[in-house]
Each structure stands twice: as structure tokens, then as C-alpha cells.
Design an enzyme around this catalytic site. Structure first.
Site, PDB file in Angstrom:
ATOM      1  N   ASP B   8     -23.693  -6.521  35.341  1.00  0.00           N
ATOM      2  CA  ASP B   8     -24.100  -5.150  35.037  1.00  0.00           C
ATOM      3  C   ASP B   8     -23.021  -4.597  34.109  1.00  0.00           C
ATOM      4  O   ASP B   8     -21.930  -4.251  34.582  1.00  0.00           O
ATOM      5  CB  ASP B   8     -24.200  -4.341  36.339  1.00  0.00           C
ATOM      6  CG  ASP B   8     -24.414  -2.853  36.094  1.00  0.00           C
ATOM      7  OD1 ASP B   8     -24.338  -2.087  37.065  1.00  0.00           O
ATOM      8  OD2 ASP B   8     -24.653  -2.455  34.935  1.00  0.00           O
ATOM      9  N   LYS B  70     -20.470   1.547  25.452  1.00  0.00           N
ATOM     10  CA  LYS B  70     -21.920   1.358  25.595  1.00  0.00           C
ATOM     11  C   LYS B  70     -22.696   2.498  24.923  1.00  0.00           C
ATOM     12  O   LYS B  70     -23.832   2.309  24.494  1.00  0.00           O
ATOM     13  CB  LYS B  70     -22.268   1.297  27.077  1.00  0.00           C
ATOM     14  CG  LYS B  70     -23.684   0.863  27.384  1.00  0.00           C
ATOM     15  CD  LYS B  70     -23.810   0.596  28.888  1.00  0.00           C
ATOM     16  CE  LYS B  70     -25.235   0.315  29.288  1.00  0.00           C
ATOM     17  NZ  LYS B  70     -25.347   0.062  30.738  1.00  0.00           N
ATOM     18  N   GLU B 171     -32.058  -2.456  33.645  1.00  0.00           N
ATOM     19  CA  GLU B 171     -31.320  -2.102  34.858  1.00  0.00           C
ATOM     20  C   GLU B 171     -32.197  -1.644  36.015  1.00  0.00           C
ATOM     21  O   GLU B 171     -32.021  -2.135  37.138  1.00  0.00           O
ATOM     22  CB  GLU B 171     -30.231  -1.072  34.516  1.00  0.00           C
ATOM     23  CG  GLU B 171     -29.052  -1.751  33.818  1.00  0.00           C
ATOM     24  CD  GLU B 171     -28.242  -0.859  32.895  1.00  0.00           C
ATOM     25  OE1 GLU B 171     -27.446  -1.420  32.131  1.00  0.00           O
ATOM     26  OE2 GLU B 171     -28.397   0.377  32.935  1.00  0.00           O
ATOM     27  N   ASP B 193     -32.301   5.878  37.870  1.00  0.00           N
ATOM     28  CA  ASP B 193     -31.000   5.277  37.549  1.00  0.00           C
ATOM     29  C   ASP B 193     -30.212   6.220  36.649  1.00  0.00           C
ATOM     30  O   ASP B 193     -30.480   6.333  35.458  1.00  0.00           O
ATOM     31  CB  ASP B 193     -31.250   3.927  36.853  1.00  0.00           C
ATOM     32  CG  ASP B 193     -29.960   3.204  36.465  1.00  0.00           C
ATOM     33  OD1 ASP B 193     -30.054   2.045  36.025  1.00  0.00           O
ATOM     34  OD2 ASP B 193     -28.871   3.794  36.607  1.00  0.00           O
TER      35      ASP B 193
END
Lengths: 459, 608
Positions: B8, B70, B171, B193
Site C-alpha cells: 500500500d 503521491k 485501494e 477510503d
């Protein structure tokens, strides 16, 4: 169709196609071996099915590979050359081959192997079970040669089927669409005069007799026996069988074969009361008298909203007494109505296909409707629009769009479509002209305004 | 063949897991922690630091410590998220070639995939230490709403790190997988999420036979914990500015301290009603006087500062449910993923919206890595226990004439999937064509994400509209797009060159749209041209036949001479169009010729 079958039995009957073995049937309909055997036996007893023993199916549709216990009954396996897709399990290969054949002409229910009355959970189970076998990931990093592309295609169709059938609204529309196809097909046949339907029983003189149609039909007049062989059969029998199958399918999805929406029913009633039949001359030829009886029965059927029967009777009446003008007129009237109804059915199909994004199919359906109602500018526009969207014949699209605009010069929407077609052909000045007109006619039309602005930005 | 790990790669923290003897397990790092900060730094001595050790010196080495890479991966330099990061990050973000983004650490410039690769490599090492064997393969997760560029860049990061990334998975899907693994139950779930930098909501149906199917998904790739922190920072900075007239944003170290404090405060407010933020010697004033910052932040104030962010996530949830064609009460379980879902306000909002308490037995920080590990195991072993049916989150299309977009593969289509369309040339003897592939839902090409330009060469010389090229788009199971093309006449697959995908700015795209030079339009039938030419020739004939009569009638008058001259011009233009096989010219010519012919006939009829 009045065989004493339950829905499930009727469905199994409709699945027979001259090739499937009992095992294949089990896998297709999702029933146990015992149950399917029982049904087939019943069908044999009713004399509508013939099992050809020892006839090896010539086609390449091997068993669908059910549970291991049925392996002994399975049809001979089709072996594949060793160098093509070595990592693919044989039963999956068979499954793929069987489904590939279905890609051409099966509906979504048939692809997933579920009955049309299946509930959402059953449909999901079917799709999920198939996904575990046929999703490309199950063969990640393995060598399955040319079967990979086939797997993706088949899986893609299964996914499309599931996405349609898993949502109530989409499924309802799809069911209606399938029913419409059957209705249209039936109507086409009647209009072509290809009726394998037997001569209806002679109606009695008593006016109320024909309302009891079910008992009347059981009377003698010989009817072609619907023989179904599992094995080779003639073209005629195959078509007959398909028709029975489709009728069974329609009954299962609870659609009436000839009704149609309530509005249409009132129209038919009115039409029935408007038809005037002359009285036959007393003492005239027997055929003429018979013809008039049929004709009257037909009109009464029409009043009861049974268009199919009405057409049947009137056609027969016209054949028996070709000289009788009033019968001819009545028959013609009903025929025209049937064609109009057919054109509406085609139109409905087109709308469904359009919404589903199958533009070229939609264009074809609307075209069929347009063939019947040639002046309908809305239909012209719809064919053009769908040809545009589906990237079909742009010349045809342009011609139809032009016709639509000609018929309704004030309709901005038509001009917009024409403009878009012009753009596709690179005819920018023409497109611009149509867009400007469209914007003038309908200043609130955003699409036209946007396209015009986009064109304006170009050098 | 070694084990496959699941990673992850989070905005703030990363996590790695593996399946050991059938049990998915999170692998702790050397310090015993199950997650590792996604931070990279370079010390003054030139040493490279990753993870906790990088985080520890983040404040004192603010300018050369990278976090939240990211948020930048796969983006263009002039995009709003990057511009905003440039304003608010303590490290230096600079422009790279082709509108790319780069980060400057000390004297070296890094691309974003290189930075992420450093983090991935650290996770690889953590796994190798634990397993005591080399690790080569991994499944890496990305936010469901990442576009193709962001996915490809993530995959590139993996390659740079020395990993064979066998699959990129979403994810929320990974979380659902870990949640439903071994459950053998049919269920309809929603995965909410909210991580450090991104937000995703996915609706999935889980089948007891081990099938996980995504129905719809949406999100925001620039909405996460960092934004909640930023609100706190802005609030502190503003008041400080009012009191002391100094903008703390200007000072990198102060900024880093504020960031650190904001994050801590946020976490504390999950457990208590208020917290103190105490930053002595935050900065020196003009007169070299040391200034301090000290404030109390209540939970209420925190919630107020972030109300719109929370609301935005709920709005996206609403839209996604509608897209899935479902009602709230049809959802049987809500799964919370990501550190931000520990915030009480977020939990309340989710519970209120879905009308049920979210599932408590998944670990929001670890569940994604576990899911990735499970998927890795499933792909590489013989056991056929589960299959993932995921979707592509964005529409795929190409640019057509007018700068508009023609959709090819719609949003939320199950992958893998492929579609084809037929194109053609727009100039005579055009031997190459350029296709712009776009991802996004906007109508104008320049508002969408440009995935790539493809140049197809070696087409045969032919009049325009005659060469038929079938272009096929494919989205594979990773959600990554590939394009191929085939010349239908010769049957050959022609060569395709993918030029730098991060090259063009929206302005350049717009410019291209207006240049109709190399672009494709839809197929145009060539018989049409022939037919028009024939028609033209006949009309010219007809008009020319009438010439002598008309001359006779109108010669001498000014009007007459004018008309004849005009007619000559029309004819010569028509001939030109015939020679050039210029369809639009032909259409014009036919119209003009018909008009001329009518006029001539009228003249002759009146007089003759």
C-alpha cells in the site's frame, strides 16, 4: 400452443435445438439430470419430441462440462491441438467453444444459462460462477494461446449480459425488447402469409361460439404435427420448433402474444365496429358462406383485441371467397393496421437499442419502421441520428437527415443532426449553415451553440 | 519463484504485507512499526534517508525532506494540484522537461516516480528482511480514481525500485478483498477510503464463491488528510499574521513545524475535546525578537474548519450510489479505510449518510496492503479462490474535429475491456495520422487528461477518406490503457510511436485541435466523390450548351456580360474541384452550377 406443460418444462422444450444432449441441457438450464430426463420423457410422451438414439451430434457443440458425476453421459469431447493453449483445462475450453457459438444469436439469458424467470440472486450466481472460470485473471501468466482473446470476448459479453440483467430497470426494458422481437417476428410472418398455424376450426353459426376458443381448437381439423427430433431435421421443422420455443419463452415472461398497450386495444375495438361486412347471398357457393362466417369471426376477434386471430380469419376468408369486396376491404384494413402495429414495434425496439448504445442495430430497426411509415420525419431523423452515432453509412444518414429537415424546416434538432453529419464528412461550410439556422430557430440549444463556437475557433 | 508482496503506497504512510501459509500478514519494519512514513530526505552529508528516520529530521531539514509525493505523481506541472503544492510544500518543486514535475533535493533533481521508488524499495527491503529471501514480485495499490498517467507512473516507480509489479489494484477494492476474504457470504458493501492525500468511494458486490465485483467508483485524487491539516495551518498562520504581521508560510522550517503540529493536533482531537498547539521560537521578527505561537484548538473549531471537506466526500458518495442504481439502505456493510476515518466527524458523517454504523473489524491502515497481498497470491498460485472484477474510473476517448471528444470506453466499464472504431485520413496522400487519446468526462479535449499521442505511419498514398484504419483501445486488468491500429485494406498492423505522454499543455492541445492538418475524421465514402464529379460534369455540359443562346439574348447589356462572366467563373471553379476531387468544392460547384443553369433557362425561356 396448448401443450400441458409447466413453465419450466416449456422452457426446457424451447432449449432443444437438435444438437444438445441431455447433459448439455442440464448445464444450460441449470436443472438436475433427473429433472431434465423426466421432462424430456414427458415431451416424448406428448409426441412433440423425438430422441435420436446413437446419433452422434455432428456439430462442434460438446457437453458444457457439468458436475463430474455426469461425465460418463457426456458427448464426445473435442480435442484441441496440443500447442494451442496448453494450460487451459479441457472443460473450460469446451465451455468457451460452446459460448462462442452463442455469441452470434443468443440473448442474455441464454448466454448466462439462466431461465428468463430467474431472480437476481440466480443471475448473479450464474455470472459469478462463470467469472471464476472465464475471467482472464484465472489464467494470469499462463499460456492459453489463442483462447485468451476468445476468453476476453466471451467474458465481455457475459459482463454485458450481467450488467443489463442485474438492474431492475435495465432488465425490464430488456425483457420488453426480447418480447418485442418475438412479436415483430410473428407479425412479419403473418404479413408475409407464411402461416404454419393450422386452419382454425369452423366457427358455429351461434355467435357466441368462437369466444370459447380453447375448446374449439381441440376439434379435429388436422394440424401439422410439430415433430422435434434431436438430430438432423428439415429447415421447416427447425423454424417450427424455433417458433414454439419462442412462444414458450414469451409465455414465461408473461407477455401476451397479441395484446399490446391499452391504447392499441381501444383502436382495435373501434376498428372492429367500423368494419361493415355484407351479408352473403342466400344460396350462394358454400365457400362464400364459410368465408363470411370466418370474416365475421375475425371482426369479433378484433373487437376482443386478438389481432393475430383476426388476421388469420380474414386472410382465410379472403382466400375462400376472393370475389367478395367487403371481405377483401376488411382484410386489407386489418392488414394495414397490423403493419402499422409492426412499425411501432420496430420503433420501440429501435428506442431500446438506441438507449443501450447499439446504434447500428437501432438504425436498422428504425429503418424497418420507416419502410412502413415512409412519411414519418421523426423516424427519418432517428435513423440518421443513429447512423451518425454508430458510424454507419454517412451518405444514407445525410439523405435522411435532409429529408427530415425538408419535412420540418423549423425543427432545430433535425438541422443539428444534419450539421453533425456534415461535420463528420468534413463539409464545414454546410455544417456551419445548418448550425446557424438551428441556433436561430432555437436560441437555447446548447449543443448547436457549442459546435458553432468550436467551429468559430478554427482558422 | 519467491513470494509476492502487497504494498500500500500511501500518501503519508506505506504498508507491506504477504500471505504466509494461507494467512495474510502485515510485515513490521525494523523498528517494529507496521506502517512506514512515505518520506524521503537527503542530509547535508548527502546521505539518503527513508521512512521514520526521514520523518524525524523533517523539521530541521525541511527544505530537503519530501513528503506526499503521491499528490504529484503522474501530474503535469501546470495543473492546479501541482501549483497549489508548490505554494504550500516545504520542499522545492520545480518544472521538468515536457511539462513534467521534478523535486530538488540538495543538488540533485528527482522525478516523482524516482522518489516513490525510494519508498517502494524500502518496503521491499522490509519484506526481504522479514522473509529472509529475495522479493521480486509485488502488487501495488493506487486510489481507484487515479487516471492512466498516475497508474503508469506508479508502475514505473515499482520498476525503478527493482520490483516486477504484476498488478496495480485499486485501494478500495483491495480493502474489500481483505474484508471479504474467506467470508463465503454474499454481500453488498461500500468502501469509504479517506487517506492522507486521496478520497475514494467504491460500491462492490461480494459473491460467496469469492467474486468481488465493483459496481461503481468515484473519488477525488486531491482530497485527504493533508487538506484537513492545511486548514489548521492556515488558521494558525492567519491569526499569527494578524497579531505579528508575519506570514509563517514564507519560512520553510516554521511551515514544517506547523505541519507536524497540525497533524498531531488532528490525531489528538480524535480522542479529546481540545488540544494545545505550542510552538515556541517559531520565528524571529524583524528586530530579531523571538516569536512564539500558542493556541488551543477545540474539536468543534476543527470540525468547523473542515466542514466543507467532509461534505464533499458525502456528496461524492451520493453520486456514486446513484451511478450504481442503488439506494442507501441496500448497502449491507460500510468499510472504513485510511487514517482519516478515525476522525469522529468523519465517522459520524459516514454513519449518518449510510444509516448504519460502519464495520469495526478492519484495520484502516493495514487492510489495503493485506488485500494487495491476497491478490498477489491469487494471481501467482494455482488455487482459484477468488476473482476481482474492477472497473475503469474514467471515460476514454479521442479528439475529433472541432476539439471535441468522442467517447470510446465509458466510465465504470468492467475491465478488461476493449473497443474499436474506424478512422480515415483527411488529406490526399496523407501517409501519417496523429491520434490524441484522452481520459476524462469533459466535452472539450483540452479539459481532459491527455494520455498520449499516437503517430501512425506508413499509410498508403490515397485520396483522402479512402484509407481505413481500425484503432483499438484496450484497458487491461490494471486499468492501464493501450492502443493499437490496423490498416484494414492491407490487413497489416502498422507501427505506432508513443510520444512523451506528459508533453502537452492544454493550450497546445487546443492549438492542435484547431490545426486540422493531421487529424482524423470519420469515414467518408469515396463513391460520393465520384458521383459528385459526374454530376458536376453533366451540369457543366448543360450550362455550356445554353451559352450560345444566352449570349444571343443578353449580349450587349451590362448585366448580360456580367452574368456570362460569372458563369464562366463557376464553371472553371467546378473543373478545378473535379480535378482536385475536392468534395466540399464539388458540392459548392454543383449548387452554383444548378443556380446558373436555372437562371440561364429562365433567360432563354423568357426571350426565346
Amino acid at each position: 400452443m396448448d401443450l400441458p406443460l409447466t413453465s419450466m418444462e416449456g422452457y426446457v422444450f424451447s432449449r432443444l435445438d437438435g444438437v444438445l444432449t441431455v447433459d448439455d441441457l442440464c448445464a444450460t438450464v441449470g436443472l438436475e439430470h433427473d429433472e431434465v430426463s423426466r421432462i424430456v420423457t414427458k415431451l416424448v410422451e406428448l409426441d412433440v419430441v423425438e430422441v435420436l438414439e446413437g446419433d452422434e451430434p455432428e456439430s462442434s457443440e460438446p457437453s458444457l462440462g457439468g458436475a463430474p458425476s455426469e461425465a460418463e453421459d457426456a458427448a464426445p469431447l473435442v480435442s484441441s491441438p496440443p500447442d494451442e493453449g496448453g494450460d487451459l483445462a479441457p472443460e473450460v475450453r469446451q465451455l468457451l467453444n460452446a459460448l462462442r457459438i452463442r455469441l452470434e444469436n443468443s440473448n442474455y439469458y441464454e448466454m448466462l444459462g439462466v431461465p428468463p424467470i430467474a431472480d437476481k440472486a440466480a443471475i448473479r450466481r450464474a455470472y459469478f460462477d462463470l467469472s471464476k472460470k472465464l475471467h482472464p485473471d484465472a489464467y494470469f501468466g499462463k499460456n492459453i494461446g489463442k483462447y485468451r482473446a476468445l476468453m476476453e470476448e466471451v467474458f465481455g459479453r457475459l459482463t454485458e449480459a450481467y450488467e443489463t440483467l442485474s438492474r431492475k430497470d435495465r432488465r425490464a426494458k430488456y425483457d420488453e425488447y426480447v418480447a418485442d422481437q418475438i412479436r415483430a417476428w410473428e407479425m412479419e410472418r403473418r404479413l408475409r402469409g407464411e402461416d404454419a398455424e393450422p386452419a382454425p376450426p369452423i366457427p358455429d353459426d351461434q355467435p357466441s361460439a368462437h369466444t370459447e376458443q380453447a375448446p374449439a381448437r381441440q376439434q379435429p381439423p388436422p394440424r401439422p404435427r410439430p415433430e422435434v427430433k434431436i438430430g438432423a431435421e428439415s429447415e421447416f421443422h427447425r423454424k417450427m420448433r424455433q417458433e414454439r420455443g419462442r412462444q414458450a419463452l414469451m409465455k414465461l415472461i408473461h407477455m401476451s402474444p397479441s395484446g399490446g398497450p391499452p391504447q392499441a386495444q381501444t383502436v382495435m375495438k373501434q376498428m372492429a365496429s367500423s368494419i361493415v361486412l355484407e351479408e352473403p347471398k342466400a344460396g350462394g357457393p358454400a365457400n362464400t358462406v364459410l368465408a363470411h362466417r370466418y370474416a365475421r369471426a375475425g371482426v369479433e376477434a378484433l373487437a376482443l383485441n386478438d389481432l393475430n386471430t383476426a388476421m388469420n380469419f380474414l386472410q382465410l376468408a379472403a382466400e375462400l371467397a376472393p370475389g367478395e369486396q367487403s371481405i377483401k376491404a376488411a382484410s386489407e384494413k386489418i392488414r394495414v393496421h397490423a403493419q402499422t402495429t409492426l412499425s411501432h414495434t420496430y420503433e420501440k425496439q429501435g428506442r431500446y437499442e438506441e438507449e443501450a448504445g447499439h446504434y447500428l442495430q437501432a438504425a436498422a430497426s428504425f429503418s424497418k419502421a420507416l419502410d412502413i411509415r415512409g412519411d414519418d420525419h421523426d423516424l427519418m431523423h432517428r435513423v440518421a441520428l443513429n447512423l451518425l452515432r454508430g458510424n454507419g453509412n454517412h451518405d444514407k444518414a445525410r439523405d435522411l437527415a435532409r429529408q427530415a429537415v425538408k419535412a420540418q424546416p423549423e425543427k432545430a434538432q433535425y438541422r443539428l443532426t444534419l450539421a453533425e453529419i456534415y461535420l463528420k464528412k468534413g463539409w464545414e461550410p454546410e455544417a456551419k449553415q445548418e448550425l446557424e439556422t438551428a441556433c436561430r430557430l432555437d436560441p437555447l440549444n446548447e449543443q448547436a451553440a457549442r459546435l458553432l463556437r468550436a467551429m468559430g475557433r478554427q482558422p | 519463484m519467491g513470494k509476492v508482496i502487497g504494498i500500500d503506497l500511501g500518501t503519508t504512510n506505506s504498508c507491506v504485507a504477504v500471505v504466509e501459509e494461507g494467512t495474510p500478514t502485515v510485515i513490521p519494519n525494523r523498528g517494529g512499526y507496521k506502517t512506514t512514513p512515505s518520506m524521503v530526505a537527503v542530509t547535508e552529508a548527502g546521505k539518503r534517508l527513508v521512512g521514520h528516520i526521514a520523518k524525524r529530521q523533517a523539521i530541521t531539514n525541511a527544505e530537503n525532506t519530501v513528503y506526499a509525493a503521491k499528490r504529484l505523481i503522474g501530474r503535469k506541472w501546470d495543473s492546479p494540484p501541482v501549483m497549489s503544492a508548490v505554494q504550500s510544500c516545504s520542499y522545492r518543486i520545480v518544472e521538468g522537461p515536457h511539462n513534467d514535475v521534478r523535486i530538488q533535493l540538495r543538488d540533485k533533481v528527482y522525478s516523482i516516480p524516482e522518489i516513490s521508488a525510494i519508498v517502494l524499495q524500502e518496503m521491499k527491503i522490509i519484506a526481504e528482511d522479514y522473509l529472509d529471501e529475495e522479493v521480486e514480485q509485488a502488487v501495488v495499490t493506487v486510489p481507484a480514481y487515479f487516471n492512466d498517467n498516475q497508474r503508469s507512473a506508479t508502475r514505473d516507480a515499482g520498476t525503478i525500485a527493482g520490483l516486477d509489479v504484476i498488478r496495480i489494484i485499486n485501494e478500495p477494492t483491495a480493502a474489500a478483498l481483505a474484508y471479504g476474504f474467506g467470508m463465503e457470504m454474499d454481500q453488498l458493501v461500500a468502501v469509504y477510503d479517506l487517506g492522507g492525500g486521496t478520497f475514494d468511494i467504491s460500491i462492490l458486490e461480494i459473491g460467496s464463491q469469492g467474486v468481488f465485483r465493483v459496481i461503481s467508483t468515484a473519488g477525488d485524487t486531491f482530497l485527504g488528510g493533508e487538506d484537513f491539516d492545511a486548514r489548521i495551518i492556515d488558521w494558525l498562520v492567519e491569526e499569527f499574521q494578524q497579531e505579528n504581521g508575519i506570514d509563517l508560510h514564507e519560512d520553510r522550517m516554521a511551515l514544517q513545524r506547523l505541519k507536524d503540529a497540525a497533524e498531531k493536533a488532528k490525531c489528538e482531537l480524535s480522542a479529546q475535546g481540545e488540544t494545545e498547539i505550542n510552538l515556541p521560537f517559531i520565528i524571529s521578527s524583524g528586530g530579531n525578537e523571538a516569536l512564539h505561537l500558542r493556541r488551543t484548538l477545540t474539536r468543534q473549531k476543527f470540525e468547523e474548519l473542515n466542514e466543507d471537506l467532509v461534505q464533499r466526500t458525502i456528496d461524492i458518495c451520493e453520486a456514486t450510489l446513484e451511478e450504481a442504481g442503488l439506494e442507501k439502505d441496500e448497502i449491507e456493510e460500510v468499510i472504513l479505510v485510511g487514517g482519516m476515518t478515525r476522525v469522529p466527524r468523519v465517522q459520524r458523517a459516514v454513519a449518518e449518510f449510510f444509516g448504519r454504523e460502519p464495520c469495526k473489524n478492519v484495520h484502516p491502515d493495514e487492510v489495503v496492503a493485506l488485500g494487495a497481498a491476497i491478490q498477489g497470491e491469487a494471481l501467482t498460485t494455482e488455487k482459484n479462490e477468488m476473482v476481482l472484477l474492477d472497473v475503469t474510473p474514467h471515460t476514454l476517448g479521442i479528439m475529433i474535429v472541432g476539439g471535441l471528444v468522442e467517447d470510446l470506453i465509458p466510465q465504470n466499464t468492467t475491465v478488461p475491456t476493449s473497443r474499436s472504431k474506424i478512422f480515415t485520413t483527411i488529406r490526399d496522400n496523407q501517409t501519417a495520422v496523429k491520434i490524441l487519446v484522452l481520459q476524462g468526462e469533459n466535452e472539450r479535449a483540452e479539459d481532459n487528461e491527455l494520455l498520449g499521442e499516437f503517430v501512425l505511419t506508413g499509410l498508403r498514398r490515397a485520396p483522402r477518406g479512402e484509407v481505413e484504419i481500425e484503432v483499438s483501445f484496450e484497458i487491461n486488468a490494471d486499468g492501464i490503457v493501450s492502443v493499437s491500429a490496423k490498416d484494414l485494406e492491407t490487413g497489416q498492423e502498422q507501427s505506432i510511436t508513443v510520444t512523451a505522454s506528459s508533453g502537452l499543455t492544454p493550450d497546445e492541445v487546443k492549438k492542435m485541435a484547431s490545426e486540422s492538418q493531421d487529424y482524423m475524421v470519420e469515414r467518408r465514402a469515396s463513391e460520393e466523390v465520384e458521383q459528385k464529379r459526374e454530376q458536376c460534369r453533366r451540369l457543366i455540359d448543360d450550362v455550356e450548351k445554353l451559352f450560345p443562346k444566352v449570349e444571343e439574348v443578353v449580349s450587349g447589356s451590362e448585366f448580360g456580360k456580367d452574368a456570362l462572366e460569372k458563369a464562366q467563373a463557376v464553371i472553371s471553379r467546378a473543373n478545378h474541384a473535379i480535378d482536385k476531387q475536392d468534395l466540399s468544392g464539388l458540392v459548392d460547384a454543383i449548387e452554383s452550377l444548378e443556380r446558373t443553369h436555372r437562371m440561364f433557362k429562365g433567360v432563354v425561356a423568357k426571350m426565346g
